[in-house]
Design an enzyme around this catalytic site. Structure first.
Site, PDB file in Angstrom:
ATOM      1  N   TYR A  51      31.725 102.384  42.247  1.00  0.00           N
ATOM      2  CA  TYR A  51      31.567 103.593  41.436  1.00  0.00           C
ATOM      3  C   TYR A  51      32.790 103.840  40.543  1.00  0.00           C
ATOM      4  O   TYR A  51      33.056 104.987  40.172  1.00  0.00           O
ATOM      5  CB  TYR A  51      31.321 104.806  42.341  1.00  0.00           C
ATOM      6  CG  TYR A  51      29.862 104.978  42.768  1.00  0.00           C
ATOM      7  CD1 TYR A  51      28.862 105.213  41.827  1.00  0.00           C
ATOM      8  CD2 TYR A  51      29.489 104.946  44.116  1.00  0.00           C
ATOM      9  CE1 TYR A  51      27.540 105.392  42.210  1.00  0.00           C
ATOM     10  CE2 TYR A  51      28.161 105.126  44.509  1.00  0.00           C
ATOM     11  CZ  TYR A  51      27.192 105.353  43.544  1.00  0.00           C
ATOM     12  OH  TYR A  51      25.887 105.539  43.911  1.00  0.00           O
ATOM     13  N   ASN A 114      21.830 112.059  47.993  1.00  0.00           N
ATOM     14  CA  ASN A 114      20.609 112.001  47.181  1.00  0.00           C
ATOM     15  C   ASN A 114      19.805 110.705  47.348  1.00  0.00           C
ATOM     16  O   ASN A 114      19.133 110.257  46.427  1.00  0.00           O
ATOM     17  CB  ASN A 114      20.906 112.340  45.717  1.00  0.00           C
ATOM     18  CG  ASN A 114      21.835 111.338  45.060  1.00  0.00           C
ATOM     19  OD1 ASN A 114      22.285 110.401  45.698  1.00  0.00           O
ATOM     20  ND2 ASN A 114      22.105 111.532  43.787  1.00  0.00           N
ATOM     21  N   HIS A 117      20.496 104.965  45.010  1.00  0.00           N
ATOM     22  CA  HIS A 117      21.185 104.626  43.762  1.00  0.00           C
ATOM     23  C   HIS A 117      20.323 103.629  43.014  1.00  0.00           C
ATOM     24  O   HIS A 117      19.681 102.784  43.636  1.00  0.00           O
ATOM     25  CB  HIS A 117      22.551 103.978  44.035  1.00  0.00           C
ATOM     26  CG  HIS A 117      23.077 103.230  42.837  1.00  0.00           C
ATOM     27  ND1 HIS A 117      23.753 103.854  41.816  1.00  0.00           N
ATOM     28  CD2 HIS A 117      22.958 101.925  42.457  1.00  0.00           C
ATOM     29  CE1 HIS A 117      24.039 102.956  40.878  1.00  0.00           C
ATOM     30  NE2 HIS A 117      23.566 101.774  41.251  1.00  0.00           N
ATOM     31  N   GLU A 128      26.319  95.204  38.687  1.00  0.00           N
ATOM     32  CA  GLU A 128      26.098  95.695  40.054  1.00  0.00           C
ATOM     33  C   GLU A 128      25.434  94.634  40.940  1.00  0.00           C
ATOM     34  O   GLU A 128      25.753  94.521  42.129  1.00  0.00           O
ATOM     35  CB  GLU A 128      25.244  96.963  40.012  1.00  0.00           C
ATOM     36  CG  GLU A 128      26.000  98.136  39.388  1.00  0.00           C
ATOM     37  CD  GLU A 128      25.165  99.406  39.270  1.00  0.00           C
ATOM     38  OE1 GLU A 128      25.707 100.396  38.757  1.00  0.00           O
ATOM     39  OE2 GLU A 128      23.993  99.406  39.692  1.00  0.00           O
TER      40      GLU A 128
HETATM   41  P1  RTP Z   1      23.459 106.837  41.137  1.00  0.00           P
HETATM   42  O1  RTP Z   1      24.511 106.234  40.223  1.00  0.00           O
HETATM   43  O2  RTP Z   1      23.948 107.043  42.541  1.00  0.00           O
HETATM   44  O3  RTP Z   1      22.170 106.084  41.052  1.00  0.00           O
HETATM   45  O4  RTP Z   1      23.093 108.304  40.613  1.00  0.00           O
HETATM   46  P2  RTP Z   1      22.850 108.765  39.126  1.00  0.00           P
HETATM   47  O5  RTP Z   1      22.944 107.595  38.178  1.00  0.00           O
HETATM   48  O6  RTP Z   1      21.592 109.555  39.133  1.00  0.00           O
HETATM   49  O7  RTP Z   1      24.064 109.746  38.890  1.00  0.00           O
HETATM   50  P3  RTP Z   1      25.556 109.418  38.372  1.00  0.00           P
HETATM   51  O8  RTP Z   1      25.851 110.341  37.244  1.00  0.00           O
HETATM   52  O9  RTP Z   1      25.739 107.946  38.153  1.00  0.00           O
HETATM   53  O10 RTP Z   1      26.451 109.877  39.602  1.00  0.00           O
HETATM   54  C1  RTP Z   1      26.658 109.053  40.720  1.00  0.00           C
HETATM   55  C2  RTP Z   1      26.510 109.877  41.980  1.00  0.00           C
HETATM   56  O11 RTP Z   1      27.557 110.822  42.054  1.00  0.00           O
HETATM   57  C3  RTP Z   1      27.082 112.020  42.618  1.00  0.00           C
HETATM   58  N1  RTP Z   1      27.256 113.133  41.692  1.00  0.00           N
HETATM   59  N2  RTP Z   1      27.681 114.276  42.071  1.00  0.00           N
HETATM   60  N3  RTP Z   1      28.528 116.979  42.112  1.00  0.00           N
HETATM   61  C4  RTP Z   1      28.141 116.432  40.966  1.00  0.00           C
HETATM   62  O12 RTP Z   1      28.134 117.047  39.927  1.00  0.00           O
HETATM   63  C5  RTP Z   1      27.715 115.060  40.981  1.00  0.00           C
HETATM   64  N4  RTP Z   1      27.313 114.380  39.939  1.00  0.00           N
HETATM   65  C6  RTP Z   1      27.013 113.138  40.398  1.00  0.00           C
HETATM   66  C7  RTP Z   1      25.618 111.850  42.928  1.00  0.00           C
HETATM   67  O13 RTP Z   1      25.467 111.540  44.294  1.00  0.00           O
HETATM   68  C8  RTP Z   1      25.225 110.677  42.048  1.00  0.00           C
HETATM   69  O14 RTP Z   1      24.149 109.983  42.613  1.00  0.00           O
HETATM   70 MG    MG Z   2      24.574 106.259  38.150  1.00  0.00          MG
END
Ligand code: RTP
Ligand code: MG
Length: 141
Positions: A51, A114, A117, A128
């Site tokens: 990440y 959530n 991923h 990845e």
């Molecule tokens: P992922 O990468 O896990 O598939 O999730 P995503 O693309 O939907 O979201 P991303 O923006 O890439 O963020 C990665 C993970 O970080 C956590 N998160 N927390 N508290 C917050 O505002 C926040 N924003 C993101 C989430 O667990 C997200 O899946």
């Molecule tokens: Mg993401």
């Protein structure tokens, strides 16, 4: 549409809930094949590297701590438009905003925990997949 590959992780909350099979059924139901898979308990270093794009974000520490809190199930999915299709199956990052019937709406508790991923673009998918499945231990069919 082109056949693509994407990286999927079933996160510690969903593994703990014992819903790996239910989530796999959704991939399969949408025509996505699991072509590589492994279970792992990520170290802080691995989760931080994976990440790394979020390193400067306020939620980075919580994200790494959550992703290392228990085992995860990591898979490479293959199929037509796999990257977008998987994102559609997953639903919005915040499960409260996720569409009905999506994985996050049905299995996730919060924006941190959530459930899944999924890679968000072709470039990130390639990076990845190589991160977790270096070499060609991938079984396409
Ligand atoms: P992922 O990468 O896990 O598939 O999730 P995503 O693309 O939907 O979201 P991303 O923006 O890439 O963020 C990665 C993970 O970080 C956590 N998160 N927390 N508290 C917050 O505002 C926040 N924003 C993101 C989430 O667990 C997200 O899946
Ligand atoms: Mg993401």
């Amino acid at each position: 549409m082109a056949i693509e590959r994407t990286l999927s992780i079933i996160k510690p909350d969903a593994v703990a809930k014992n819903v790996i099979g239910q989530i796999y059924a959704r991939f399969e139901g949408a025509g996505l094949k699991v072509i590589a898979a492994k279970m792992a308990h990520l170290s802080e270093r691995e989760a931080g590297e994976f990440y790394a794009v979020h390193k400067e974000r306020p939620f980075f520490k919580d994200l790494v701590s959550f992703m290392t809190s228990g085992p995860v199930m990591i898979q490479c999915l293959e199929g037509e438009g796999a990257i977008a299709k998987n994102r559609e199956l997953m639903g919005a990052t915040d499960p409260k905003k996720a569409d009905k019937g999506t994985i996050r709406a049905d299995f996730a508790e919060s924006i941190d925990a959530n459930a899944v991923h999924g890679s968000d673009a072709a470039e990130t998918a390639a990076v990845e997949i190589a991160f977790f499945f270096p070499g060609m231990n991938v079984y396409s069919r």
